[in-house]
Design an enzyme around this catalytic site. Structure first.
Site, mmCIF file in Angstrom:
data_model
loop_
_atom_site.group_PDB
_atom_site.id
_atom_site.type_symbol
_atom_site.label_atom_id
_atom_site.label_comp_id
_atom_site.label_asym_id
_atom_site.label_seq_id
_atom_site.Cartn_x
_atom_site.Cartn_y
_atom_site.Cartn_z
ATOM 1 N N HIS A 1 8.432 6.750 -7.521
ATOM 2 C CA HIS A 1 7.771 6.550 -6.226
ATOM 3 C C HIS A 1 6.280 6.810 -6.387
ATOM 4 C CE1 HIS A 1 7.480 6.227 -1.882
ATOM 5 N NE2 HIS A 1 6.664 7.273 -1.911
ATOM 6 N N GLU B 1 -2.114 5.604 -14.783
ATOM 7 C CA GLU B 1 -2.288 7.007 -15.148
ATOM 8 C C GLU B 1 -1.042 7.856 -14.929
ATOM 9 O OE1 GLU B 1 -5.755 8.680 -13.317
ATOM 10 O OE2 GLU B 1 -7.057 7.022 -13.916
ATOM 11 N N THR C 1 6.195 -4.069 -14.363
ATOM 12 C CA THR C 1 5.250 -3.328 -15.194
ATOM 13 C C THR C 1 5.827 -1.983 -15.628
ATOM 14 O OG1 THR C 1 4.149 -2.489 -13.190
ATOM 15 C CG2 THR C 1 3.200 -4.438 -14.251
#
Length: 208
Positions: A110, A179, A13
């Site tokens: 991360h 987000e 993704t």
């Protein structure tokens, strides 16, 4: 033109976010030269092929020792001459030889605000489980350069995400991706491609 190699183990993704930003022109001065996975079944390889990007699988299962796997991984990357290597959910410990060879040219995403919930054992869903267990009110994601440690390299970008009272590890993971991760990873690549940052004394600074 910055040649970018992306290493990924799963669905890809974050890779898709990079592809979308390159194709839309949000990332300038960069091209995706190769996608490398350690997992032959990774959908990331299909994503790459769908967009005309060379896709290569280098699996540790195909090599007798970890050293031989590392050698093959480095050789595969070298073949495509990347200027930047992006670890986008790559669940492989990067060999020290690769880190030294591509010093300040490997970045990682991360899913937390480093130095929280990072280091050995903190990856994937575990990061969000730990964040919820600790009861933090804000989490997020971090893009950083890779050094010899685990999540210890110079920080490039961070973005915060609110933790909701009804969050599960899965819902929090998805929102952090949507987000934060999908925004700051392409943004970091764009900064590097356009020579907008530099590393000095272990810190990332914006160039004038």
């Amino acid at each position: 033109m910055l040649r970018v190699g992306v290493c990924v183990s799963g669905g890809g993704t974050n890779l898709q976010a990079i592809i979308d930003k390159v194709e839309s022109g949000a990332i300038t001065g960069a091209e995706l030269s190769v996608v490398v996975s350690n997992n032959a079944g990774a959908y990331a390889l299909t994503r790459a092929k769908n967009h005309g990007i060379p896709a290569v699988c280098i699996s540790p299962k195909d090599y007798e020792t970890r050293e031989l796997f590392h050698k093959a991984l480095i050789e595969a990357l070298d073949t495509f001459r990347p200027d930047l290597i992006v670890l986008a959910g790559f669940l492989v410990v990067i060999p020290e030889e690769l880190v030294k060879k591509y010093k300040n040219r490997i970045i990682n995403i991360h899913p937390s605000l480093i130095p929280s919930f990072c280091g050995t054992g903190n990856y994937g869903l575990k990061v969000h489980e730990h964040a919820l267990w600790r009861g933090v009110k804000v989490t997020g994601a971090t893009v950083h350069f890779v050094d010899e440690g685990t999540d210890t390299g110079p920080i490039i970008l961070q973005k915060a995400v609110e933790v909701r009272d009804d969050d599960t590890p899965e819902s929090l993971q998805l929102r952090v991706m949507e987000e934060a991760e999908w925004e700051i990873l392409p943004a970091a690549i764009n900064l590097i491609a356009n020579k907008k940052i530099q590393v000095e004394d272990g810190r990332v600074l914006r160039t004038k």
